[in-house]
Design a protein around this motif. Structure first.
Motif, PDB file in Angstrom:
ATOM      1  N   UNK A 182       0.825  -1.198   0.000  1.00 52.26           N
ATOM      2  CA  UNK A 182       0.000   0.000   0.000  1.00 52.26           C
ATOM      3  C   UNK A 182       0.865   1.256   0.000  1.00 52.26           C
ATOM      4  N   UNK A 183       0.358   2.273  -0.707  1.00 55.82           N
ATOM      5  CA  UNK A 183       1.016   3.578  -0.744  1.00 55.82           C
ATOM      6  C   UNK A 183       0.074   4.606  -0.139  1.00 55.82           C
ATOM      7  N   UNK A 184       0.636   5.587   0.559  1.00 61.60           N
ATOM      8  CA  UNK A 184      -0.212   6.587   1.201  1.00 61.60           C
ATOM      9  C   UNK A 184       0.181   7.984   0.752  1.00 61.60           C
ATOM     10  N   UNK A 185      -0.719   8.928   0.928  1.00 65.18           N
ATOM     11  CA  UNK A 185      -0.455  10.324   0.599  1.00 65.18           C
ATOM     12  C   UNK A 185      -0.113  11.114   1.853  1.00 65.18           C
ATOM     13  N   UNK A 186       0.919  11.939   1.786  1.00 59.19           N
ATOM     14  CA  UNK A 186       1.235  12.793   2.947  1.00 59.19           C
ATOM     15  C   UNK A 186       0.226  13.903   3.167  1.00 59.19           C
ATOM     16  N   UNK A 246       7.807   6.030  -2.409  1.00 60.14           N
ATOM     17  CA  UNK A 246       6.850   7.090  -2.075  1.00 60.14           C
ATOM     18  C   UNK A 246       6.292   7.785  -3.312  1.00 60.14           C
ATOM     19  N   UNK A 247       6.917   7.581  -4.462  1.00 60.18           N
ATOM     20  CA  UNK A 247       6.525   8.358  -5.642  1.00 60.18           C
ATOM     21  C   UNK A 247       6.333   7.494  -6.882  1.00 60.18           C
ATOM     22  N   UNK A 248       5.901   6.254  -6.693  1.00 60.27           N
ATOM     23  CA  UNK A 248       5.853   5.306  -7.805  1.00 60.27           C
ATOM     24  C   UNK A 248       4.719   5.582  -8.788  1.00 60.27           C
ATOM     25  N   UNK A 249       3.567   6.031  -8.318  1.00 60.74           N
ATOM     26  CA  UNK A 249       2.439   6.245  -9.224  1.00 60.74           C
ATOM     27  C   UNK A 249       2.747   7.337 -10.244  1.00 60.74           C
ATOM     28  N   UNK A 279       2.681  18.414 -21.332  1.00 59.88           N
ATOM     29  CA  UNK A 279       1.948  19.676 -21.206  1.00 59.88           C
ATOM     30  C   UNK A 279       0.441  19.462 -21.323  1.00 59.88           C
ATOM     31  N   UNK A 280       0.032  18.576 -22.227  1.00 55.06           N
ATOM     32  CA  UNK A 280      -1.403  18.333 -22.409  1.00 55.06           C
ATOM     33  C   UNK A 280      -2.034  17.655 -21.196  1.00 55.06           C
ATOM     34  N   UNK A 281      -1.291  16.770 -20.538  1.00 54.11           N
ATOM     35  CA  UNK A 281      -1.830  15.989 -19.411  1.00 54.11           C
ATOM     36  C   UNK A 281      -1.398  16.561 -18.066  1.00 54.11           C
ATOM     37  N   UNK A 282      -1.021  17.807 -18.030  1.00 52.64           N
ATOM     38  CA  UNK A 282      -0.420  18.353 -16.816  1.00 52.64           C
ATOM     39  C   UNK A 282      -1.370  18.364 -15.628  1.00 52.64           C
ATOM     40  N   UNK A 283      -2.668  18.547 -15.833  1.00 55.32           N
ATOM     41  CA  UNK A 283      -3.573  18.560 -14.685  1.00 55.32           C
ATOM     42  C   UNK A 283      -3.538  17.225 -13.944  1.00 55.32           C
ATOM     43  N   UNK A 284      -3.584  16.144 -14.697  1.00 57.37           N
ATOM     44  CA  UNK A 284      -3.497  14.815 -14.088  1.00 57.37           C
ATOM     45  C   UNK A 284      -2.151  14.617 -13.407  1.00 57.37           C
ATOM     46  N   UNK A 285      -1.070  15.045 -14.064  1.00 54.87           N
ATOM     47  CA  UNK A 285       0.259  14.901 -13.479  1.00 54.87           C
ATOM     48  C   UNK A 285       0.407  15.737 -12.217  1.00 54.87           C
ATOM     49  N   UNK A 286      -0.122  16.946 -12.236  1.00 56.81           N
ATOM     50  CA  UNK A 286      -0.033  17.802 -11.051  1.00 56.81           C
ATOM     51  C   UNK A 286      -0.751  17.177  -9.869  1.00 56.81           C
ATOM     52  N   UNK A 287      -1.921  16.593 -10.109  1.00 53.29           N
ATOM     53  CA  UNK A 287      -2.634  15.905  -9.024  1.00 53.29           C
ATOM     54  C   UNK A 287      -1.773  14.791  -8.443  1.00 53.29           C
ATOM     55  N   UNK A 288      -1.195  13.958  -9.318  1.00 54.12           N
ATOM     56  CA  UNK A 288      -0.384  12.830  -8.842  1.00 54.12           C
ATOM     57  C   UNK A 288       0.838  13.309  -8.059  1.00 54.12           C
ATOM     58  N   UNK A 289       1.502  14.338  -8.574  1.00 57.93           N
ATOM     59  CA  UNK A 289       2.674  14.868  -7.875  1.00 57.93           C
ATOM     60  C   UNK A 289       2.291  15.342  -6.485  1.00 57.93           C
ATOM     61  N   UNK A 290       1.208  16.090  -6.388  1.00 57.86           N
ATOM     62  CA  UNK A 290       0.774  16.580  -5.085  1.00 57.86           C
ATOM     63  C   UNK A 290       0.371  15.438  -4.164  1.00 57.86           C
ATOM     64  N   UNK A 291      -0.374  14.496  -4.696  1.00 61.52           N
ATOM     65  CA  UNK A 291      -0.848  13.380  -3.873  1.00 61.52           C
ATOM     66  C   UNK A 291       0.316  12.588  -3.300  1.00 61.52           C
ATOM     67  N   UNK A 292       1.378  12.404  -4.090  1.00 66.35           N
ATOM     68  CA  UNK A 292       2.487  11.569  -3.617  1.00 66.35           C
ATOM     69  C   UNK A 292       3.535  12.354  -2.834  1.00 66.35           C
ATOM     70  N   UNK A 293       3.750  13.620  -3.166  1.00 72.72           N
ATOM     71  CA  UNK A 293       4.817  14.380  -2.505  1.00 72.72           C
ATOM     72  C   UNK A 293       4.310  15.327  -1.434  1.00 72.72           C
ATOM     73  N   UNK A 294       3.059  15.769  -1.548  1.00 69.65           N
ATOM     74  CA  UNK A 294       2.518  16.730  -0.599  1.00 69.65           C
ATOM     75  C   UNK A 294       2.821  18.175  -0.917  1.00 69.65           C
ATOM     76  N   UNK A 295       3.576  18.437  -1.988  1.00 67.40           N
ATOM     77  CA  UNK A 295       3.997  19.806  -2.273  1.00 67.40           C
ATOM     78  C   UNK A 295       2.851  20.653  -2.814  1.00 67.40           C
ATOM     79  N   UNK A 296       3.034  21.965  -2.775  1.00 68.00           N
ATOM     80  CA  UNK A 296       2.043  22.888  -3.323  1.00 68.00           C
ATOM     81  C   UNK A 296       1.999  22.761  -4.843  1.00 68.00           C
ATOM     82  N   UNK A 297       0.860  23.122  -5.428  1.00 65.63           N
ATOM     83  CA  UNK A 297       0.666  22.903  -6.859  1.00 65.63           C
ATOM     84  C   UNK A 297       1.640  23.723  -7.712  1.00 65.63           C
ATOM     85  N   UNK A 298       1.953  24.943  -7.297  1.00 67.03           N
ATOM     86  CA  UNK A 298       2.868  25.767  -8.082  1.00 67.03           C
ATOM     87  C   UNK A 298       4.244  25.127  -8.136  1.00 67.03           C
TER      88      UNK A 298
END
Length: 526
Positions: free
Chosen positions: A37-41, A194-197, A92-111
């Protein structure tokens, strides 16, 4: 610091990945072990489970990669980089999905997650354009002009093993693989658990961009067993992580006589000179210190301030710090998000508490914020940090910066260099010539004048890496792709060889060559 209630909303979109997505991503992993299992910070909740690889799975991944690499290496580099152009657009086209995943796995702010999108697209664009020239056959002056023709070839290493870190789930998971692939190699990639997805989604986009099957293999698992196996079988090693582990990686690669590129820790300094634009410097310092909650190897952990402007700079800086918006929502508008784990929170807390117990003063922040997120910690500024405090010399890797006052440039340079690390530095002055002169004296792989880290890091045509305990090798630029090649010299000799011609004595032959060398010197030939 007392953030307003508006800094505390929870994520507004579902954090858990749907079963179909998890199943699809799991199929991209070479793994025979149980799901983990993987969790979000952001909340501490489970977001999905991915299979784990074994050392035997790593061997299988290398077998598949080597089989695919043979044909790939025979293709012209212009054909190999075509997928990078398509990947650029997909990111660039799929950035919204990528931004969600980055935030979910790393916890960082969207910017700050967006920085990863920019970096990945930039690396794609750069090597799509420049790889053919970086890897082009090069002519060199032969030993005997006209008679000797020397040419340099760049041959792929074979299979590159990459062990990626957790702090930049998109950028650091894939951008080191891209030049390796463009150079004609295959890659076995082990992203951090922590960042596999995010990594797997990037790999799927590589597939969609047209990267041939088999060239990019992914394994998942812990560092000592799975990560170690990846590096053990590699023809070339790329590792990003701690200096402690990097020393082991370099030692093991050296024993096998394999090349290794390592980006390790940093204790980066920003010097604000007495003539700096204080408004700009304060704004940049906020970004450079607290981007990704300080979980960035090139972020600033030491503010070195000229005593003439120290009070005014700190006033402006602290105004910005205390006004920062902390949040864990999957949305724009926040200045900082969460740390990634309980371990990181414990390290940050330990460094701050240790400094305070030994006499340091907290100018801002200084405490955890579980009311915002389980691993959130306030942006923290410390004054009076001295020898013997953990945060004086150790990398904190969190939202903590210490302030030091100096009376001149020499003291600033000495303090910037007073560390075992040498990754990044920043110099602020209105006099660019002065800034360049100061930068040349600082022993770090990159120095930004009137910026914190972004100017150097985003310049993809220029090399980036560390000195001293901050690593070996470089990413970006020509060095970022030629490191994945074996450089071969092919020299062709015409007409007359290097043996003594028939009918000529050895003495006459030696005199003739000596005369030739003098002529070449006069002609400026090297």
């Amino acid at each position: 610091m007392t953030p307003s209630p508006r800094t505390q909303p929870r994520p507004q979109r579902p954090l858990a990945l749907d079963e179909a997505t998890v199943r699809r991503m799991s199929a991209r992993v070479v793994a025979s072990g149980p799901a983990q299992e993987r969790m979000t910070p952001l909340t501490g909740e489970t977001i999905g489970a991915l299979p784990t690889s074994t050392p035997d799975d790593v061997v299988t991944a290398y077998e598949r990669a080597r089989a695919a690499q043979q044909e790939w290496a025979q293709r012209d580099v212009r054909e190999r980089v075509e997928f990078l152009t398509r990947l650029h657009d997909l990111v660039l086209d799929r950035q919204d999905e990528l931004l969600d995943l980055i935030q979910i796995e790393s916890g960082k702010a969207r910017i700050q997650a967006f920085e990863e999108v920019l970096d990945t697209a930039g690396v794609c664009r750069h090597y799509a354009k420049k790889a053919p020239s970086y890897l082009a056959e090069r002519k060199a002056l032969g030993a005997l002009p006209v008679l000797t023709q020397a040419r340099t070839h760049y041959l792929p290493k074979g299979v590159v093993g990459i062990v990626a870190p957790w702090n930049y789930p998109l950028s650091m998971s894939i951008t080191d693989a891209l030049p390796a692939l463009a150079a004609g190699n295959a890659v076995v990639l082990r992203p951090d658990e922590k960042s596999s997805f995010t990594c797997l989604r990037a790999v799927e986009l590589c597939d969609e961009a047209g990267l041939p099957e088999g060239l990019l293999q992914v394994v998942l698992g812990d560092g000592p067993n799975v990560g170690g196996a990846v590096l053990e079988h590699a023809d070339s090693v790329m590792f990003t992580g701690s200096t402690k582990t990097g020393r082991i990686v370099a030692r093991d690669a050296g024993e096998r006589l394999k090349s290794a590129s390592l980006e390790l820790g940093g204790k980066n300094a920003m010097y604000i000179a007495d003539d700096a634009d204080l408004t700009r410097a304060a704004e940049c310092a906020q970004r450079a210190v607290f981007a990704s909650a300080g979980q960035l190897c090139i972020s600033i952990e030491r503010l070195v301030v000229h005593e003439k402007i120290a009070d005014e700079f700190l006033r402006r800086f602290l105004e910005r710090v205390t006004a920062m918006k902390i949040g864990v929502a999957l949305d724009w508008g926040y200045d900082m998000g969460s740390l990634i784990s309980a371990d990181q929170l414990e390290r940050v807390t330990q460094h701050v508490d240790d400094a305070v117990a030994k006499g340091a003063t907290v100018l801002a922040g200084g405490k955890a914020r579980p009311d915002i997120g389980p691993y959130c910690y306030e942006p923290t500024v410390l004054d009076g940090v001295a020898d013997g405090m953990l945060c004086r010399d150790e990398e904190t890797f969190g939202p903590v910066v210490s302030v030091y006052r100096v009376s001149n440039d020499d003291e600033a340079v000495a303090l910037a260099n007073d560390t075992d690390f040498g990754l990044n530095a920043s110099v602020w002055t209105k006099d660019v010539a002065r800034g360049r002169a100061i930068a040349a004296r600082i022993r770090t792989g990159t120095v930004n004048v009137n910026e914190g880290y972004a100017a150097a890091y985003a310049s993809n045509g220029a090399p980036m890496g560390g000195m001293k305990a901050s690593g070996l090798g470089r990413r970006h630029g020509a060095e970022g792709i030629t490191k994945y090649t074996d450089i071969q010299n092919v020299s062709v000799q015409r007409l007359q060889g290097f043996g003594v011609p028939k009918g000529v004595s050895q003495r006459q032959f030696a005199r003739a060559l000596s005369t030739g060398l003098r002529v070449m010197k006069k002609a400026g030939l090297s």
